[in-house]
Enzyme design. Structure first.
Site, PDB file in Angstrom:
ATOM      1  N   SER A 189      66.632  60.196  15.007  1.00  0.00           N
ATOM      2  CA  SER A 189      66.260  59.115  14.125  1.00  0.00           C
ATOM      3  C   SER A 189      64.641  58.907  14.166  1.00  0.00           C
ATOM      4  CB  SER A 189      66.989  57.694  14.550  1.00  0.00           C
ATOM      5  OG  SER A 189      66.044  56.685  14.142  1.00  0.00           O
TER       6      SER A 189
ATOM      7  N   HIS B 296      67.166  61.933  10.458  1.00  0.00           N
ATOM      8  CA  HIS B 296      67.746  60.586  10.139  1.00  0.00           C
ATOM      9  C   HIS B 296      66.717  59.581   9.750  1.00  0.00           C
ATOM     10  CE1 HIS B 296      71.152  57.451  10.299  1.00  0.00           C
ATOM     11  NE2 HIS B 296      70.012  56.721  10.967  1.00  0.00           N
TER      12      HIS B 296
ATOM     13  N   ASP C 265      65.591  55.812   8.821  1.00  0.00           N
ATOM     14  CA  ASP C 265      66.174  54.322   8.910  1.00  0.00           C
ATOM     15  C   ASP C 265      65.274  53.522   8.116  1.00  0.00           C
ATOM     16  OD1 ASP C 265      68.536  54.386  10.806  1.00  0.00           O
ATOM     17  OD2 ASP C 265      66.898  55.136  12.200  1.00  0.00           O
TER      18      ASP C 265
ATOM     19  N   MET D 266      64.418  49.798   6.626  1.00  0.00           N
ATOM     20  CA  MET D 266      64.638  48.223   7.181  1.00  0.00           C
ATOM     21  C   MET D 266      63.941  47.338   6.302  1.00  0.00           C
ATOM     22  SD  MET D 266      65.050  48.647  11.188  1.00  0.00           S
ATOM     23  CE  MET D 266      65.928  49.809  12.210  1.00  0.00           C
TER      24      MET D 266
ATOM     25  N   HIS E 164      69.519  56.247   5.907  1.00  0.00           N
ATOM     26  CA  HIS E 164      70.220  55.093   6.443  1.00  0.00           C
ATOM     27  C   HIS E 164      69.603  53.577   5.628  1.00  0.00           C
ATOM     28  CE1 HIS E 164      71.854  52.514   9.870  1.00  0.00           C
ATOM     29  NE2 HIS E 164      72.299  52.101   8.683  1.00  0.00           N
TER      30      HIS E 164
ATOM     31  N   MET F  51      69.555  50.126   5.463  1.00  0.00           N
ATOM     32  CA  MET F  51      69.613  48.578   5.879  1.00  0.00           C
ATOM     33  C   MET F  51      69.008  47.728   5.269  1.00  0.00           C
ATOM     34  SD  MET F  51      69.441  49.907  10.020  1.00  0.00           S
ATOM     35  CE  MET F  51      68.584  51.372   9.587  1.00  0.00           C
TER      36      MET F  51
ATOM     37  N   MET G 135      78.289  52.304  13.403  1.00  0.00           N
ATOM     38  CA  MET G 135      76.974  51.690  14.115  1.00  0.00           C
ATOM     39  C   MET G 135      77.686  51.387  15.584  1.00  0.00           C
ATOM     40  SD  MET G 135      74.542  51.844  12.200  1.00  0.00           S
ATOM     41  CE  MET G 135      73.406  50.925  13.460  1.00  0.00           C
TER      42      MET G 135
ATOM     43  N   ASP H  80      75.755  56.074  15.269  1.00  0.00           N
ATOM     44  CA  ASP H  80      74.454  55.693  15.208  1.00  0.00           C
ATOM     45  C   ASP H  80      74.176  54.606  16.251  1.00  0.00           C
ATOM     46  OD1 ASP H  80      71.925  55.121  14.706  1.00  0.00           O
ATOM     47  OD2 ASP H  80      71.966  54.631  12.673  1.00  0.00           O
TER      48      ASP H  80
ATOM     49  N   GLY I 211      72.252  53.988  20.527  1.00  0.00           N
ATOM     50  CA  GLY I 211      72.626  54.303  21.997  1.00  0.00           C
ATOM     51  C   GLY I 211      73.124  55.386  22.132  1.00  0.00           C
TER      52      GLY I 211
ATOM     53  N   SER J 117      65.620  57.174  20.335  1.00  0.00           N
ATOM     54  CA  SER J 117      64.891  57.217  21.710  1.00  0.00           C
ATOM     55  C   SER J 117      65.330  58.419  22.620  1.00  0.00           C
ATOM     56  CB  SER J 117      64.866  55.892  22.484  1.00  0.00           C
ATOM     57  OG  SER J 117      66.409  55.434  22.210  1.00  0.00           O
TER      58      SER J 117
HETATM   59  C1  DX5 Z   1      69.430  51.186  14.210  1.00  0.00           C
HETATM   60  C2  DX5 Z   1      69.190  52.431  13.565  1.00  0.00           C
HETATM   61  C3  DX5 Z   1      69.379  53.662  14.511  1.00  0.00           C
HETATM   62  C4  DX5 Z   1      68.329  53.774  15.633  1.00  0.00           C
HETATM   63  C5  DX5 Z   1      68.970  54.491  16.505  1.00  0.00           C
HETATM   64  O1  DX5 Z   1      69.325  50.270  13.457  1.00  0.00           O
HETATM   65  O2  DX5 Z   1      70.004  52.704  12.653  1.00  0.00           O
HETATM   66  O3  DX5 Z   1      69.026  54.810  13.706  1.00  0.00           O
HETATM   67  O4  DX5 Z   1      67.198  54.273  15.342  1.00  0.00           O
HETATM   68  O5  DX5 Z   1      68.094  54.465  17.795  1.00  0.00           O
HETATM   69  P1  DX5 Z   1      68.555  54.911  19.441  1.00  0.00           P
HETATM   70  O6  DX5 Z   1      68.967  56.341  19.218  1.00  0.00           O
HETATM   71  O7  DX5 Z   1      67.334  54.560  20.026  1.00  0.00           O
HETATM   72  O8  DX5 Z   1      69.538  53.727  19.431  1.00  0.00           O
HETATM   73 ZN    ZN Z   2      70.309  54.620  11.352  1.00  0.00          ZN
END
Ligand code: DX5
Ligand code: ZN
Length: 222
Positions: A11, A36, A38, A40, A70, A72, A141, A179, A181, A202
């Site tokens: 990500s 990936h 993201d 938002m 992805h 959101m 998720m 996706d 943690g 991360s």
């Molecule tokens: C959260 C995102 C994830 C996020 C994952 O809303 O969709 O893709 O970046 O990040 P980590 O791997 O750090 O949990």
């Molecule tokens: Zn994501």
């Protein structure tokens, strides 16, 4: 959809945005499979990230890898089309963020792009039954969407198992992505539950050696 049994999708939310093009090049060279991406909107989730112009810029920078977008965001349809024009390979959205799920899926697929549906920790799976034959990927998720670096929610494992069964029963070529943690400890749990595509932000970008981290993640897939 993709022949490969397991996919690692870093990500880029956790990457250094000031050096995004190089970060993507480096992480792909280090053995990652998908990018990936993201998105938002500070409406569907309480955070704001990057849009189609950044996707297009990565393509123009020479990134040829599979871009897994992805969304959101609410609403879905107009920006989904912009991401197709910007070079996305797959677009996933949250079913509760659009009024007509089937229409949103086919508006993506009609343009030759792949489509996926995303389920939050507390979103029920009932919408999946009606459209499982229409999609290419289900994303579960394992955190609440909006931020990187959150802790894996273990109840998502049961949801992954349920979806694994639905996909196997459908007999279709549908990827099951997880996706949130995902790290060296949780990737084994998610793969045992049936996931085959793993997003990690991360856990990859907060390390020095992407190649070593990606190969450790891969070797912990059950
Ligand atoms: C959260 C995102 C994830 C996020 C994952 O809303 O969709 O893709 O970046 O990040 P980590 O791997 O750090 O949990
Ligand atoms: Zn994501």
């Amino acid at each position: 959809m993709t022949e490969q049994k397991y996919i690692i999708a870093p990500s880029i939310l956790a990457s250094d945005f000031a050096r995004l093009g190089d970060e993507v090049k480096n992480v792909m060279k280090a053995g990652a499979d998908w990018v990936h991406f993201d998105v938002m909107d500070n409406h569907y989730v309480p955070n704001l990230t990057i849009g189609p112009m950044v996707c297009k810029a990565l393509r123009e920078f020479g990134i040829k890898d599979f871009i897994d977008v992805h969304l959101m965001i609410d609403p879905v349809d107009d920006l989904a089309q912009s991401f197709i024009d910007a070079g996305a390979d797959l677009i996933s959205f949250h079913p509760e963020a659009t009024k007509h799920i089937h229409r949103s899926i086919h508006a993506i697929k009609d343009k030759g792009c792949k489509a996926g549906l995303v389920y939050n920790p507390a979103t029920p799976l009932h919408t999946l039954e009606s459209v499982i034959d229409d999609i290419d990927l289900v994303l579960i998720m394992s955190v609440n969407p909006g931020f990187g670096g959150q802790k894996f929610i273990h109840s998502s494992l049961e949801k992954i198992s349920k979806v694994r069964k639905m996909i196997d029963d459908s007999g279709k070529d549908i990827r099951l992505e997880v996706d949130g943690g995902i790290n060296k400890d949780t990737i084994g749990l998610a793969s045992s539950a049936g996931a085959d595509t793993f997003v990690a932000g991360s856990a990859i970008f907060n390390t020095e050696n992407y190649e070593q981290t990606i190969s450790e993640l891969r070797s912990n897939i059950a």
